[in-house]
Design a protein around this motif. Structure first.
Motif, PDB file in Angstrom:
ATOM      1  N   VAL A  38       0.857  -1.180   0.000  1.00 20.07           N
ATOM      2  CA  VAL A  38       0.000   0.000   0.000  1.00 20.07           C
ATOM      3  C   VAL A  38       0.897   1.236   0.000  1.00 20.07           C
ATOM      4  O   VAL A  38       1.766   1.375   0.852  1.00 20.07           O
ATOM      5  N   ILE A  39       0.677   2.116  -0.955  1.00 19.81           N
ATOM      6  CA  ILE A  39       1.470   3.337  -1.078  1.00 19.81           C
ATOM      7  C   ILE A  39       0.568   4.526  -0.769  1.00 19.81           C
ATOM      8  O   ILE A  39      -0.486   4.698  -1.377  1.00 19.81           O
ATOM      9  N   VAL A  40       0.997   5.331   0.194  1.00 24.28           N
ATOM     10  CA  VAL A  40       0.252   6.517   0.606  1.00 24.28           C
ATOM     11  C   VAL A  40       1.239   7.675   0.670  1.00 24.28           C
ATOM     12  O   VAL A  40       2.325   7.541   1.235  1.00 24.28           O
ATOM     13  N   LEU A  41       0.854   8.791   0.104  1.00 23.37           N
ATOM     14  CA  LEU A  41       1.709   9.961   0.161  1.00 23.37           C
ATOM     15  C   LEU A  41       1.562  10.657   1.506  1.00 23.37           C
ATOM     16  O   LEU A  41       0.481  10.663   2.106  1.00 23.37           O
ATOM     17  N   ARG A  42       2.644  11.252   1.970  1.00 19.76           N
ATOM     18  CA  ARG A  42       2.623  11.963   3.246  1.00 19.76           C
ATOM     19  C   ARG A  42       1.602  13.091   3.239  1.00 19.76           C
ATOM     20  O   ARG A  42       0.928  13.351   4.224  1.00 19.76           O
ATOM     21  N   LYS A  43       1.499  13.746   2.114  1.00 19.23           N
ATOM     22  CA  LYS A  43       0.588  14.876   1.994  1.00 19.23           C
ATOM     23  C   LYS A  43      -0.867  14.445   2.191  1.00 19.23           C
ATOM     24  O   LYS A  43      -1.677  15.203   2.720  1.00 19.23           O
ATOM     25  N   ALA A  44      -1.198  13.214   1.785  1.00 20.51           N
ATOM     26  CA  ALA A  44      -2.572  12.724   1.878  1.00 20.51           C
ATOM     27  C   ALA A  44      -3.037  12.542   3.319  1.00 20.51           C
ATOM     28  O   ALA A  44      -4.221  12.685   3.614  1.00 20.51           O
ATOM     29  N   VAL A  45      -2.126  12.229   4.211  1.00 23.55           N
ATOM     30  CA  VAL A  45      -2.507  12.013   5.607  1.00 23.55           C
ATOM     31  C   VAL A  45      -2.065  13.144   6.523  1.00 23.55           C
ATOM     32  O   VAL A  45      -2.248  13.064   7.737  1.00 23.55           O
ATOM     33  N   GLY A  46      -1.465  14.173   5.968  1.00 19.55           N
ATOM     34  CA  GLY A  46      -1.063  15.324   6.763  1.00 19.55           C
ATOM     35  C   GLY A  46       0.178  15.085   7.594  1.00 19.55           C
ATOM     36  O   GLY A  46       0.425  15.804   8.558  1.00 19.55           O
ATOM     37  N   ALA A  47       0.968  14.080   7.243  1.00 18.86           N
ATOM     38  CA  ALA A  47       2.206  13.815   7.973  1.00 18.86           C
ATOM     39  C   ALA A  47       3.248  14.863   7.601  1.00 18.86           C
ATOM     40  O   ALA A  47       3.298  15.314   6.461  1.00 18.86           O
ATOM     41  N   PRO A  48       4.071  15.252   8.550  1.00 17.72           N
ATOM     42  CA  PRO A  48       5.104  16.248   8.235  1.00 17.72           C
ATOM     43  C   PRO A  48       6.134  15.671   7.266  1.00 17.72           C
ATOM     44  O   PRO A  48       6.405  14.474   7.269  1.00 17.72           O
ATOM     45  N   GLU A  49       6.688  16.548   6.468  1.00 15.28           N
ATOM     46  CA  GLU A  49       7.723  16.142   5.520  1.00 15.28           C
ATOM     47  C   GLU A  49       8.986  15.765   6.276  1.00 15.28           C
ATOM     48  O   GLU A  49       9.367  16.430   7.219  1.00 15.28           O
ATOM     49  N   ARG A  50       9.592  14.672   5.839  1.00 13.43           N
ATOM     50  CA  ARG A  50      10.870  14.284   6.420  1.00 13.43           C
ATOM     51  C   ARG A  50      11.973  14.987   5.656  1.00 13.43           C
ATOM     52  O   ARG A  50      12.002  14.931   4.429  1.00 13.43           O
ATOM     53  N   PRO A  51      12.874  15.633   6.342  1.00 12.46           N
ATOM     54  CA  PRO A  51      13.984  16.231   5.608  1.00 12.46           C
ATOM     55  C   PRO A  51      14.878  15.125   5.070  1.00 12.46           C
ATOM     56  O   PRO A  51      15.188  14.172   5.769  1.00 12.46           O
ATOM     57  N   ASP A  52      15.239  15.238   3.816  1.00  8.37           N
ATOM     58  CA  ASP A  52      16.115  14.234   3.224  1.00  8.37           C
ATOM     59  C   ASP A  52      17.499  14.338   3.839  1.00  8.37           C
ATOM     60  O   ASP A  52      17.980  15.421   4.156  1.00  8.37           O
ATOM     61  N   ALA A  53      18.097  13.208   3.986  1.00 10.44           N
ATOM     62  CA  ALA A  53      19.466  13.187   4.509  1.00 10.44           C
ATOM     63  C   ALA A  53      20.384  13.837   3.484  1.00 10.44           C
ATOM     64  O   ALA A  53      20.171  13.698   2.279  1.00 10.44           O
ATOM     65  N   PRO A  54      21.371  14.557   3.944  1.00  8.89           N
ATOM     66  CA  PRO A  54      22.282  15.182   2.977  1.00  8.89           C
ATOM     67  C   PRO A  54      22.985  14.118   2.140  1.00  8.89           C
ATOM     68  O   PRO A  54      23.444  13.106   2.673  1.00  8.89           O
ATOM     69  N   ARG A  55      23.003  14.347   0.858  1.00  8.68           N
ATOM     70  CA  ARG A  55      23.629  13.381  -0.037  1.00  8.68           C
ATOM     71  C   ARG A  55      25.138  13.563  -0.020  1.00  8.68           C
ATOM     72  O   ARG A  55      25.639  14.683  -0.029  1.00  8.68           O
ATOM     73  N   PRO A  56      25.860  12.458   0.008  1.00 14.19           N
ATOM     74  CA  PRO A  56      27.319  12.584  -0.006  1.00 14.19           C
ATOM     75  C   PRO A  56      27.800  13.093  -1.364  1.00 14.19           C
ATOM     76  O   PRO A  56      27.153  12.877  -2.391  1.00 14.19           O
ATOM     77  N   VAL A  57      28.917  13.769  -1.324  1.00 16.11           N
ATOM     78  CA  VAL A  57      29.503  14.291  -2.552  1.00 16.11           C
ATOM     79  C   VAL A  57      30.076  13.125  -3.348  1.00 16.11           C
ATOM     80  O   VAL A  57      30.786  12.281  -2.804  1.00 16.11           O
ATOM     81  N   TRP A  58      29.741  13.071  -4.636  1.00 16.99           N
ATOM     82  CA  TRP A  58      30.223  11.993  -5.483  1.00 16.99           C
ATOM     83  C   TRP A  58      31.667  12.238  -5.867  1.00 16.99           C
ATOM     84  O   TRP A  58      32.050  13.328  -6.271  1.00 16.99           O
ATOM     85  N   ARG A  59      32.465  11.219  -5.699  1.00 16.42           N
ATOM     86  CA  ARG A  59      33.859  11.275  -6.110  1.00 16.42           C
ATOM     87  C   ARG A  59      34.172  10.023  -6.914  1.00 16.42           C
ATOM     88  O   ARG A  59      33.791   8.927  -6.519  1.00 16.42           O
ATOM     89  N   SER A  60      34.894  10.188  -7.960  1.00 13.99           N
ATOM     90  CA  SER A  60      35.270   9.068  -8.802  1.00 13.99           C
ATOM     91  C   SER A  60      36.310   8.195  -8.109  1.00 13.99           C
ATOM     92  O   SER A  60      37.197   8.698  -7.420  1.00 13.99           O
ATOM     93  N   ASN A  61      36.176   6.902  -8.262  1.00 12.37           N
ATOM     94  CA  ASN A  61      37.165   5.979  -7.718  1.00 12.37           C
ATOM     95  C   ASN A  61      38.372   5.844  -8.630  1.00 12.37           C
ATOM     96  O   ASN A  61      39.364   5.231  -8.264  1.00 12.37           O
ATOM     97  N   LYS A  62      38.215   6.385  -9.796  1.00  9.21           N
ATOM     98  CA  LYS A  62      39.274   6.297 -10.793  1.00  9.21           C
ATOM     99  C   LYS A  62      40.377   7.294 -10.444  1.00  9.21           C
ATOM    100  O   LYS A  62      40.130   8.472 -10.237  1.00  9.21           O
TER     101      LYS A  62
END
Length: 64
Positions: A38-62
């Motif tokens: 079952v998929i429910v959007l947060r907006k549909a139930v009035g749940a607060p938005e979760r702040p996304d975790a900061p994405r790590p900076v991409w670095r090449s392994n090369k």
């Protein structure tokens, strides 16, 4: 989108059929994905938005 745990918490049941019945009875917009979850959007139930975790900076392994 709510997590599985949050959907179970809102509906008070881990059983998907009962979760669907809850959302249908309460006229909460939802849908079922290809894995029958079952998929429910947060907006549909009035749940607060979760702040996304900061994405790590991409670095090449090369090594240049």
């Amino acid at each position: 989108m709510l997590s599985r745990c949050e959907v179970e918490e809102i509906t008070r049941t881990p059983i998907r059929v009962r979760q669907l019945a809850f959302f249908t009875q309460n006229r909460i917009p939802h849908y079922v994905n290809e894995y029958n979850r079952v998929i429910v959007l947060r907006k549909a139930v009035g749940a607060p938005e979760r702040p996304d975790a900061p994405r790590p900076v991409w670095r090449s392994n090369k090594e240049v």
